[in-house]
Structures are given as C-alpha cells and as structure tokens.
Design a protein around this motif. Structure first.
Motif, PDB file in Angstrom:
ATOM      1  N   ILE A   1       0.808  -1.127  -0.029  1.00 21.79           N
ATOM      2  CA  ILE A   1       0.061   0.155   0.067  1.00 21.79           C
ATOM      3  C   ILE A   1       0.940   1.313   0.022  1.00 21.79           C
ATOM      4  O   ILE A   1       0.698   2.434  -0.921  1.00 21.79           O
ATOM      5  CB  ILE A   1      -0.797   0.034   1.253  1.00 21.79           C
ATOM      6  CG1 ILE A   1      -2.020  -1.201   1.102  1.00 21.79           C
ATOM      7  CG2 ILE A   1      -1.706   1.183   1.237  1.00 21.79           C
ATOM      8  CD1 ILE A   1      -2.777  -1.473   2.272  1.00 21.79           C
TER       9      ILE A   1
ATOM     10  N   ILE B   1       2.363   1.675  -3.473  1.00 25.45           N
ATOM     11  CA  ILE B   1       1.266   2.287  -4.663  1.00 25.45           C
ATOM     12  C   ILE B   1       1.182   3.924  -4.225  1.00 25.45           C
ATOM     13  O   ILE B   1       0.905   4.703  -5.200  1.00 25.45           O
ATOM     14  CB  ILE B   1       0.004   1.502  -4.884  1.00 25.45           C
ATOM     15  CG1 ILE B   1      -0.559   1.985  -6.111  1.00 25.45           C
ATOM     16  CG2 ILE B   1      -0.600   1.354  -3.566  1.00 25.45           C
ATOM     17  CD1 ILE B   1      -0.140   1.777  -7.187  1.00 25.45           C
ATOM     18  N   THR B   2       1.108   4.099  -2.984  1.00 29.92           N
ATOM     19  CA  THR B   2       0.694   5.393  -2.382  1.00 29.92           C
ATOM     20  C   THR B   2       1.810   6.395  -3.244  1.00 29.92           C
ATOM     21  O   THR B   2       1.662   7.602  -3.506  1.00 29.92           O
ATOM     22  CB  THR B   2       0.638   5.570  -0.956  1.00 29.92           C
ATOM     23  OG1 THR B   2      -0.485   4.647  -0.460  1.00 29.92           O
ATOM     24  CG2 THR B   2       0.352   6.796  -0.351  1.00 29.92           C
TER      25      THR B   2
ATOM     26  N   ARG C   1       3.678   5.812  -5.460  1.00 29.51           N
ATOM     27  CA  ARG C   1       3.638   5.445  -7.036  1.00 29.51           C
ATOM     28  C   ARG C   1       4.912   5.004  -7.469  1.00 29.51           C
ATOM     29  O   ARG C   1       5.290   5.327  -8.776  1.00 29.51           O
ATOM     30  CB  ARG C   1       3.292   6.696  -7.703  1.00 29.51           C
ATOM     31  CG  ARG C   1       2.066   7.473  -7.665  1.00 29.51           C
ATOM     32  CD  ARG C   1       0.864   6.482  -8.005  1.00 29.51           C
ATOM     33  NE  ARG C   1      -0.665   7.110  -8.048  1.00 29.51           N
ATOM     34  CZ  ARG C   1      -1.623   7.277  -6.809  1.00 29.51           C
ATOM     35  NH1 ARG C   1      -1.169   6.575  -5.893  1.00 29.51           N
ATOM     36  NH2 ARG C   1      -2.466   7.619  -7.033  1.00 29.51           N
TER      37      ARG C   1
ATOM     38  N   MET D   1      -7.912  -1.262   2.291  1.00 30.49           N
ATOM     39  CA  MET D   1      -7.542  -0.197   2.846  1.00 30.49           C
ATOM     40  C   MET D   1      -8.219   0.581   4.041  1.00 30.49           C
ATOM     41  O   MET D   1      -9.337   0.735   3.839  1.00 30.49           O
ATOM     42  CB  MET D   1      -7.036   0.682   1.670  1.00 30.49           C
ATOM     43  CG  MET D   1      -5.767   0.154   0.793  1.00 30.49           C
ATOM     44  SD  MET D   1      -6.023   1.042  -0.928  1.00 30.49           S
ATOM     45  CE  MET D   1      -4.941   2.358  -0.421  1.00 30.49           C
TER      46      MET D   1
ATOM     47  N   GLN E   1      -5.317   5.322   4.548  1.00 32.34           N
ATOM     48  CA  GLN E   1      -4.798   4.854   3.463  1.00 32.34           C
ATOM     49  C   GLN E   1      -5.179   5.380   2.135  1.00 32.34           C
ATOM     50  O   GLN E   1      -4.672   5.649   1.440  1.00 32.34           O
ATOM     51  CB  GLN E   1      -4.430   3.361   3.679  1.00 32.34           C
ATOM     52  CG  GLN E   1      -3.441   2.918   4.876  1.00 32.34           C
ATOM     53  CD  GLN E   1      -3.326   1.638   4.971  1.00 32.34           C
ATOM     54  OE1 GLN E   1      -4.449   0.782   4.733  1.00 32.34           O
ATOM     55  NE2 GLN E   1      -2.382   1.035   5.410  1.00 32.34           N
TER      56      GLN E   1
ATOM     57  N   CYS F   1      -3.505   7.775  -0.779  1.00 33.05           N
ATOM     58  CA  CYS F   1      -3.122   7.066  -1.914  1.00 33.05           C
ATOM     59  C   CYS F   1      -3.859   8.093  -2.955  1.00 33.05           C
ATOM     60  O   CYS F   1      -3.203   7.942  -4.296  1.00 33.05           O
ATOM     61  CB  CYS F   1      -3.884   5.642  -1.845  1.00 33.05           C
ATOM     62  SG  CYS F   1      -3.103   4.711  -3.296  1.00 33.05           S
TER      63      CYS F   1
ATOM     64  N   CYS G   1      -7.110   5.878  -5.701  1.00 31.35           N
ATOM     65  CA  CYS G   1      -7.074   4.538  -5.961  1.00 31.35           C
ATOM     66  C   CYS G   1      -8.258   3.613  -5.579  1.00 31.35           C
ATOM     67  O   CYS G   1      -8.918   4.226  -4.892  1.00 31.35           O
ATOM     68  CB  CYS G   1      -5.888   4.060  -4.834  1.00 31.35           C
ATOM     69  SG  CYS G   1      -4.249   4.705  -4.991  1.00 31.35           S
TER      70      CYS G   1
ATOM     71  N   GLN H   1      -9.503  -0.593  -4.983  1.00 27.18           N
ATOM     72  CA  GLN H   1      -8.901  -1.688  -4.803  1.00 27.18           C
ATOM     73  C   GLN H   1     -10.028  -2.716  -5.222  1.00 27.18           C
ATOM     74  O   GLN H   1     -11.240  -2.629  -5.434  1.00 27.18           O
ATOM     75  CB  GLN H   1      -8.956  -1.963  -3.000  1.00 27.18           C
ATOM     76  CG  GLN H   1     -10.285  -1.754  -2.262  1.00 27.18           C
ATOM     77  CD  GLN H   1     -10.163  -1.845  -0.786  1.00 27.18           C
ATOM     78  OE1 GLN H   1      -9.025  -1.585  -0.262  1.00 27.18           O
ATOM     79  NE2 GLN H   1     -11.201  -1.776  -0.195  1.00 27.18           N
TER      80      GLN H   1
ATOM     81  N   PRO I   1      -3.918   2.771  -9.232  1.00 28.64           N
ATOM     82  CA  PRO I   1      -4.287   4.373  -9.435  1.00 28.64           C
ATOM     83  C   PRO I   1      -5.357   4.646 -10.417  1.00 28.64           C
ATOM     84  O   PRO I   1      -5.364   3.796 -11.577  1.00 28.64           O
ATOM     85  CB  PRO I   1      -3.044   4.751  -9.634  1.00 28.64           C
ATOM     86  CG  PRO I   1      -2.277   3.408 -10.329  1.00 28.64           C
ATOM     87  CD  PRO I   1      -2.611   2.420 -10.005  1.00 28.64           C
TER      88      PRO I   1
END
Lengths: 326, 348
Positions: B69, B72-73, B75, B86, B90, B94, B97, B99, B296
């Motif tokens: 997590i 990807i937050t 990137r 999440m 989170q 992010c 994003c 999920q 994303p």
C-alpha cells in the motif's frame, strides 16, 4: 627538486607567502564549511523528525514517553513509548555489561599476553565480526542462536539462577536475552579493537618501570595499562553502546516484538525503539500511527545524544584526573 | 523516499531501454507491482501466462500488504496488492486509488505438537474459534486444556505449553485472522479488536510468512496463522476449524469457495468480509479472505493494467493456476463488481 627549493630560501619564502594567503583561507573556509555542514545536517534531522512526530506530540503530549499502551487497532488507537524505552535500555546496557569485560579482556590478551604469532590472526578475526551485516547476524540469531539458547543456555540459567526474577519463566527461542547476546556480539569487535589500540599505546617505559618495581603481570596490567587509558576505554565502550541503542534489524529478528509490558524475565519477548520502528513503519495504517513511530525515533535520538554527551563528560573527567595526578 | 524515487526512475529507464532494444516487433510492457506475500505464488504462476497472452512482463515483489500500500501510494509501482482492505487514512493518502478483489484463499492454523495422537477415525486435529481466541489472549496456555480435549475426544494430547506466534508489523493475514477472532469471540472484539497489527496480549512475533512458519517448525508447542498454500509448501500440519454450523472443516478450495459463496452483494469500495460465515453454509471454512489489487485511477499503463487484471479475474482463476496453491475461484457477483471497478482505471 626538494633539495633545490630548500637550498634557495628566497624562493621558498615567496611561494610560502602566496600559499599562506590563499591556502590558509581556503583551508579555513573548507574545514569550516564541513563543520557547519555537519551541524546543519544534525539540525535538519532533528527538525524533520520533530516535524514528522508533530501530530503525535500534539495528540499525546509528553505523556507519550511514559505511557505503556501500543494499540494500532483503528478506532481505539493509543500509543506510548514506555515499553520500548525500557526495552532499549535493558538490551543495550545488558549487552554492555557482557561486552565491556570481554572487550577489555580481548584487548589485553591481544596487546599484552598473547604470543606475537597469534595476535595478528586473532585480532583480524575479531574485527571481522564487525563486518558481518546485521541482517545476517539476525538470521543466525533466528536459526542457530535462538534454538541453542532455548535448549541449552536458558534451561541452565533457569535451573541454577531461577531464583533471580530475570531468569524466571520458561525458555524461549526469541526474547530479550537473545537480543542482548546478539547486541553483545555486535559491540565486541568495535570496543575490543579500540581497547587493544589504547593498551598498545601505553608507553613501554611505564610498564617496564612497574615490572622493575616488582609488580606482577596482573598488577602491571591493572595499575599501569588499564589505569592509564581508562577514559579511552570508557569512550570505546560507549561507542559500542551507540551501536546497540540504534540497532534495528538484528534485534527485530530475535526479540519477538511484543507490544505488551516489558517482562522482568529476560526469556520473554520484548521490543526496542529501533526494532518497533523498523517492523511497523512500512504500511502503518493510520497517520497517527506513522506520527507515533516518528515520535519513537525522536526519543531514540534524544537517548543517543544523552549517551554521547555522557561519554564525553566521562572522558573529560578521567583526563582531568590523569593530568592532575601526574 | 529518495531511494524509492531513484529506484523507480531506474526501473522506468530500464523499461524504456528494453522497449527501445526490443524494437517495433515486440511492444513488451513492464508492470511493476509490490505487496502481499499471500498472493505472490499466484502472481508468479500468472506471470508467464500473461507474458505469452499479451507480451506483458510482470515484476512483483512480495514485501507485505502494508508495504505494498505504501509503494502504490508513493507511485513507485504500477500496482499494489493487499490482503486487508485499505483503511480510510490509506485511501486518502493514496489519492485516487481503487481496490479490486482478485483472488481468494484460506488462512490455515498450523501447529507443532510432538506426541499428539488423534483418536481412531479422527483425521485432523480440531480447534474452534473460541479456543484459538483464548490461546492468543493467553487464557488457554497448555495443549492439554479441557477445552481443547473436548474438541478432540479420544485423542492423546501431551501436556505442553502453547506458544502462539503472530506476524510482526503490518500484515494482511493478521487482518484476516483478527477479523475472524473478533467475529467469533466477543471478548476478543472488545479487548483487542481487528487490524493489520494489533496489541497482542500473548505470544511471540516473527516477521513474514516464512518467519512464523520457521518459529512453528522449531518450537514444540507453537501454533500460528498463515495462508494455506504456504503451510502446504512447508509441510506443516494444520487444524480443522469449527464453523458456525458446528462442523470441523479444512481450508480446502471447496470449503473456501463455500465461504465466498455467502457474498450476496459487493459494497462500494469493494471491502469484503467472509470470516465466520453463517450456519446456512455447512461446509464453509471460517478463516478465508479476498485479496485485493490496488490500482491508481490514472496510470500511464492503464490499458495494460486493465487487461492484466481482467485476465487474472477470468482466465487466471482456472484450476491449472490456482488449484496447486489452494486458491479458490472468485464468485460471480464479486467478479462483476471487480470488472466494473476496473473501468475506473484510465490513462493519464
């Protein structure tokens, strides 16, 4: 060429003049900038850490330091540093307690007692211990040391010294005692090689004079060799302590990372500031948890500063005594 | 952080370079992912198949759900993967994003009890959610506890201290496990609760799936929680768990699928819980979880990501990929929701 320049004083003086003007200023500027940069970096680190910890500081205040809970469950978050501070101090000073006499003994053996032929090889082997990456020491702790301590050392300690509360409770293969042993292993190479160098630096005349006055080897070592450099020995051991205070990975791997109160028994699992940060920073689920972890880092920073200042004071005091006495 | 950016730059330039070298004939797309160790074995069997289907190269590193997590937050990867949904913090961090549930498996409870002899006719060791909660709370401390004996009538259980082992740090498997314990034990729910990491009252921590299984293997009396495929690959024996209907069930594909079949609708945000399913599912395994891919909503690789995930949701669920790893196929209602969410992923 050098001979020629020495032989011509007028040329020599003129070049020196120019070099003086530019060179001295450049030297002052460069070294001053380097010193300022060090200060600047320390200031930037403190500022950044304090800034990151700010949400937690605002939320918990100074009570964070002695608060014992660490509950990361969303909706009932509560964070406090007490257990980790105790864990850091217990593991570091525990390691110091074992490492200090061992390091002094190794230093003495290598500088005074060992036959010259084996001094070199043993010295480099001990120093090589410092080259083992901490993550490898941690793996060794999980795979070899932990099971060995659980089935041999801890039952022995429990059977003979179990009446001391720190050796109470059932043996386990991850816990505070194993972390202490791992940290001991990591501080010995630093501390022992500093000790050896210090002991080697004690003037031969002094040692010979002591022996000449009828001192035994032990008396010579105690009253001349160690006595002369005790300030340096303490400083060397505190350098080792610095390593133990901040060690994260190897400790995380063996200490068991419990979040509960710190147990009196060293066989139980515990946690330290550095290992808690290392284990939880990645992917902490809330902003408050992240800030609280940074708050732990701030506390660790303060503790290491205090340890370093303390070491400096000790060294100064010993030096004063020494010059005053002679 | 700078290191992350640097490695992302390095990866990006490497990707560019490989595209350049491959020339016009191949348009190899490199998709970088990080996260859950739970789904990692499945991603690694999908990778060659995706390579031959679309000419995509997937580079996945199993760094743990929490770290996935975080990645990807920041990137630094094209996609993250997590077994835990999440948290709202989170999601906010992010910044755009989604999920998507893309795989499904059970969490097994392996144990190490030397000298355990099951009764004649009993094939697996039995545990209940209530007993597991009490073990992890430190109220049941010995394997010969009457509560355990009552679940295993006729078995010879040695007197041995129980060492419960949990995951250090933030873990999706911990989320699944504590979700289950909160669901079956009100004491657990009020005193400890659920999360990617909780305030464990008893036991020993170890990091990663390999860490906990290592401790269980080496410690007589230990038990832990770990994804079933991992337990099987490491030759650990695991318990059958009592479900709401009172049956003792193993984390087999069929039993996990039965638990997933209790999902009737998917909420916005796709957060699903299938622990402790109701009595109406008599064979359902009670500790199972969907695992999520995190994408994303704006990505330069949007098209490739959509194709990859669609493939994973459909052909990727085939037995030849999932069966050996004890992953169950995701149910239709979840598939539909996942595909719908996937449409939100657009090119930059």
């Amino acid at each position: 060429m050098e001979a020629a320049s020495v032989a011509q004083p007028s040329v020599f003086r003129r070049t020196r003049h120019v070099v003086d003007r530019i060179g001295d200023n450049a030297l002052f500027g460069l070294s001053g900038a380097a010193a300022a940069l060090a200060l600047l970096i320390i200031a930037a680190i403190i500022w950044k850490v304090a800034d990151g910890a700010w949400p937690a500081i605002r939320h918990f205040g100074i009570a964070f330091v002695w608060h014992g809970a660490w509950n990361p469950v969303i909706g009932r978050e509560a964070y406090g540093a007490r257990n980790f501070i105790i864990g850091t101090l217990v593991t570091s000073f525990g390691a110091l307690l074992i490492a200090a006499p061992l390091s002094i003994a190794i230093g003495l053996f290598l500088s005074e007692l060992a036959p010259p032929a084996i001094r070199g090889p043993i010295g480099s082997l001990v120093e090589m211990l410092a080259a083992v990456p901490s993550v490898v020491v941690g793996l060794w702790g999980i795979l070899v040391l932990g099971p060995f301590m659980r089935s041999n050392i801890e039952p022995f300690l429990h059977d003979y010294f179990g009446w001391i509360p720190i050796f109470g409770g059932p043996p386990s293969q991850s816990g505070v005692l194993i972390a202490i042993v791992v940290l001991t292993m990591m501080t010995i190479p630093i501390a022992s090689s500093i000790c050896r160098e210090l002991f080697l630096g004690v003037p031969r005349d002094l040692k010979e004079a002591a022996v000449g006055l009828g001192a035994t080897r032990w008396e010579m070592v105690r009253h001349v060799v160690v006595y002369n450099v005790r300030g340096g020995v303490v400083a060397g051991i505190i350098l080792g302590l610095g390593r133990a205070l901040g060690e994260a990975i190897a400790v995380t791997q063996v200490i068991g990372n419990s979040l509960g109160p710190f147990h009196i028994s060293l066989f139980k699992t515990g946690n330290t500031l550095a290992s808690q940060i290392a284990a939880n920073y990645q992917g902490a689920s809330t902003n408050l948890q992240v800030a609280s972890l940074v708050y732990l880092a701030l506390i660790l920073l303060v503790i290491t500063f205090i340890a370093n200042l303390g070491a400096q004071r000790i060294v100064k005091r010993f030096e004063l005594q020494r010059t005053g006495g002679s | 952080m700078r290191k992350f950016v640097f490695s992302a730059l390095a990866a990006a330039s490497l990707a560019l370079l490989s595209v350049g070298v491959a020339g016009a004939k191949h348009s190899t797309v490199v998709l970088n992912g990080a996260g859950s160790t739970f789904v990692q074995p499945l991603v690694s069997v999908w990778t060659p198949a995706l390579g031959s289907a679309f000419d995509y190269t997937i580079q996945y590193s199993g760094v743990g759900s929490g770290a996935g997590i975080a990645a990807i937050t920041a990137r630094t990867v094209d996609f993250g993967a997590s077994d835990a949904p999440m948290s709202s913090d989170q999601f906010t961090a992010c910044g755009g994003c989604v999920q998507i549930p893309w795989a499904l498996a059970g969490t097994s409870i392996p144990y190490n009890i030397p000298g355990l002899q099951l009764a004649k006719g009993q094939t697996t060791f039995h545990l209940s959610g209530d007993v597991i909660a009490k073990i992890y709370m430190g109220t049941i401390t010995n394997w010969n506890d009457p509560a355990i004996a009552a679940l295993n009538k006729g078995a010879t259980i040695p007197s041995l201290t129980i060492t419960p082992v949990y995951r250090t740090g933030n873990s999706g498997t911990t989320y699944n496990f504590t979700d289950f314990l909160s669901s079956v034990s009100s004491a657990w729910k009020t005193q400890i609760g659920q999360g990617q990491s909780v305030n464990w009252p008893a036991g020993t921590g170890a990091s990663g799936s390999s860490g906990v299984t290592g401790v269980v293997k080496n410690t007589p009396g230990a038990l832990c929680y770990v994804d079933t495929g991992y337990a099987i690959a490491n030759h650990l024996t695991f318990a059958s768990i009592q479900n709401a209907a009172g049956n003792f069930v193993s984390p087999s594909i069929r039993n996990v699928a039965a638990a997933a079949a209790t999902v009737k609708s998917v909420p916005t945000g796709n957060e699903l819980h299938i622990v402790n399913p109701p009595k109406s599912a008599p064979t359902a395994y009670p500790i199972a979880t969907f695992t999520y891919i995190i994408l994303p909503t704006h990505s330069s690789n949007a098209q490739a990501l959509r194709k990859m995930v669609f493939w994973a949701l459909t052909q990727g669920q085939a037995k030849k990929y999932t069966a050996a790893l004890w992953f169950a196929p995701i149910p239709k209602v979840v598939l539909v929701a996942s595909e719908k969410t996937l449409q939100q992923v657009a090119s930059t």
